[in-house]
Scaffold this motif. Structure first.
Motif, short mmCIF file in Angstrom:
data_model
loop_
_atom_site.label_atom_id
_atom_site.label_comp_id
_atom_site.label_asym_id
_atom_site.label_seq_id
_atom_site.Cartn_x
_atom_site.Cartn_y
_atom_site.Cartn_z
N MET A 82 7.54 -11.09 3.66
CA MET A 82 6.59 -9.99 3.50
C MET A 82 5.16 -10.42 3.77
O MET A 82 4.31 -9.60 4.12
N SER A 83 4.85 -11.72 3.64
CA SER A 83 3.47 -12.19 3.84
C SER A 83 3.11 -12.42 5.31
O SER A 83 1.96 -12.68 5.64
N ARG A 84 4.10 -12.30 6.22
CA ARG A 84 3.89 -12.48 7.66
C ARG A 84 3.12 -13.79 7.93
O ARG A 84 1.96 -13.78 8.35
N PRO A 85 3.74 -14.94 7.72
CA PRO A 85 3.05 -16.22 7.91
C PRO A 85 2.73 -16.49 9.39
O PRO A 85 3.32 -15.88 10.29
N THR A 86 1.79 -17.38 9.62
CA THR A 86 1.44 -17.83 10.96
C THR A 86 1.42 -19.35 10.99
O THR A 86 1.44 -20.00 9.94
N ILE A 87 1.38 -19.90 12.20
CA ILE A 87 1.24 -21.34 12.36
C ILE A 87 -0.18 -21.60 12.87
O ILE A 87 -0.53 -21.19 13.98
N ALA A 88 -1.00 -22.24 12.05
CA ALA A 88 -2.40 -22.50 12.38
C ALA A 88 -2.57 -23.97 12.75
O ALA A 88 -2.25 -24.86 11.95
N ILE A 89 -3.09 -24.23 13.96
CA ILE A 89 -3.22 -25.58 14.48
C ILE A 89 -4.69 -26.00 14.47
O ILE A 89 -5.56 -25.25 14.91
N LEU A 103 5.24 -28.75 16.77
CA LEU A 103 4.81 -27.93 15.64
C LEU A 103 5.29 -28.54 14.32
O LEU A 103 6.44 -28.93 14.19
N ASN A 104 4.36 -28.60 13.39
CA ASN A 104 4.64 -29.20 12.08
C ASN A 104 4.81 -28.10 11.04
O ASN A 104 3.97 -27.20 10.93
N PRO A 105 5.89 -28.14 10.26
CA PRO A 105 6.07 -27.10 9.23
C PRO A 105 4.90 -27.00 8.27
O PRO A 105 4.66 -25.94 7.69
N ASP A 106 4.15 -28.09 8.09
CA ASP A 106 3.01 -28.06 7.18
C ASP A 106 1.90 -27.14 7.69
O ASP A 106 0.97 -26.80 6.95
N TRP A 107 1.95 -26.75 8.96
CA TRP A 107 0.92 -25.88 9.53
C TRP A 107 1.19 -24.40 9.27
O TRP A 107 0.38 -23.56 9.62
N VAL A 108 2.32 -24.09 8.66
CA VAL A 108 2.64 -22.69 8.38
C VAL A 108 1.79 -22.21 7.21
O VAL A 108 1.75 -22.85 6.15
N THR A 109 1.11 -21.09 7.39
CA THR A 109 0.21 -20.57 6.35
C THR A 109 0.94 -19.56 5.47
O THR A 109 1.99 -19.03 5.81
N ASP A 110 0.33 -19.27 4.31
CA ASP A 110 0.81 -18.25 3.37
C ASP A 110 2.23 -18.52 2.88
O ASP A 110 3.03 -17.58 2.69
#
Length: 319
Positions: A82-89, A103-110
């Protein structure tokens, strides 16, 4: 017997309220469900939120979105969905202009990583195209529009206190930039000498950072005056068999009083603007010809006007 639509419409407010409460109760129960589950999220946006200042990201990441799986308690993974996460680099260093980044899982927001796990990002990497930033001093150019009121004349060229501005951005864009213009300044709004704050025209600079972004334009004007001079008409390469009906014409100079007083009249020349052979042919055919005049050597910020723009030529033997 009541119809089926009638049954649906009877006490409809109460029925909608009951349905809403049921949905809220279901969602609440699911969000508090501690059973372990898995959800696959598609179209998770990939964005670059920081790039080292020496580099410029030429285009969005490729691909711009990925898929990923989230596992954990059912309630927690539903919250993630429901939070619609993004990957922020964040790119703190660049080693190649064309880079492939895993891509690193730690970069996933929210996402609360203490309760859920990010798994199986598909595709697992993105391509990033960089270009080196460049900073350079670029000349600033003044642009003037309109005309001064009839009662005023320029004393000197309007000048900005800013000769160069610092421009920073993609090297290919900076290298192609020859000048940065000031926003057009309308002389029609000038009522007297003064200094005016004018912004630099940064539209269309392709995201370049400009500093400073404005300049002070000094406009020197004075009352407009007129000065009349009688000047000889010169005909370079004239035919000795042809004579001018008038060998002197009046020239009126318009400009600021101090410029007219200092004007070097020796530089002013009134010239016949015609070929002698062509004029001779016209005179032989018609007995006379009208030939144009031009004025050269007018000082800067002074306007010169000929009393007549042409003179009559006849043969030296007369009509």
């Amino acid at each position: 017997m009541s119809s089926f639509p009638g049954i649906l419409l009877r006490n409809w407010r109460l029925k909608i309220t009951a349905l809403t409460l049921a949905v809220v109760l279901w969602v609440t129960m699911r969000l508090t469900d501690d059973r372990i589950g898995r959800v696959d999220l598609s179209s998770v946006e990939v964005r670059v939120e920081h790039v080292h200042r020496d580099w410029f990201l030429r285009q969005p990441p490729s691909p711009p979105a990925v898929e990923m799986s989230v596992t954990g308690p059912v309630g927690d993974i539903l919250r993630v969905a429901m939070s619609r996460p993004t990957i922020a680099i964040r790119v703190d260093s660049v080693f190649r202009e064309d880079s492939v980044l895993t891509l690193n899982p730690d970069w996933v927001t929210d996402v609360d990583r203490s309760s859920v796990s990010i798994e199986n990002i598909r595709p697992s990497s993105v391509r990033l195209l960089f270009e080196r930033n460049k900073e350079e001093e670029i000349p600033v150019t003044v642009r003037l529009t309109g005309e001064l009121p009839d009662s005023l004349a320029l004393v000197a060229e309007p000048r900005a206190n800013l000769l160069f501005t610092s421009v920073r951005g993609a090297a290919s864009v900076v290298d192609a930039l020859e000048t940065v213009f000031l926003e057009p300044f309308d002389l029609g709004g000038v009522a007297g000498p003064g200094r005016f704050e004018v912004a630099l025209d940064t539209a269309g600079l392709g995201g370049l950072v400009v500093n400073p972004t404005s300049a002070t334009l000094t406009v020197e004007v004075g009352p407009k005056r007129a000065r009349v001079l009688a000047l000889p008409v010169e005909w370079l390469g004239a035919d000795p068999d042809l004579v001018l009906e008038s060998s002197v014409v009046n020239v009126t100079l318009y400009g600021a009083e101090e410029l007219l007083a200092e004007a070097d009249t020796a530089t002013l020349r009134v010239l016949v603007d015609a070929d002698a052979a062509t004029v001779r042919g016209a005179v032989e055919e018609d007995g006379e010809a009208r030939i144009p005049l031009s004025l050269i050597g007018v000082p800067a910020w002074v306007r010169g006007v000929l009393e007549v723009d042409s003179v009559t030529v006849r043969g030296s033997g007369g009509p």
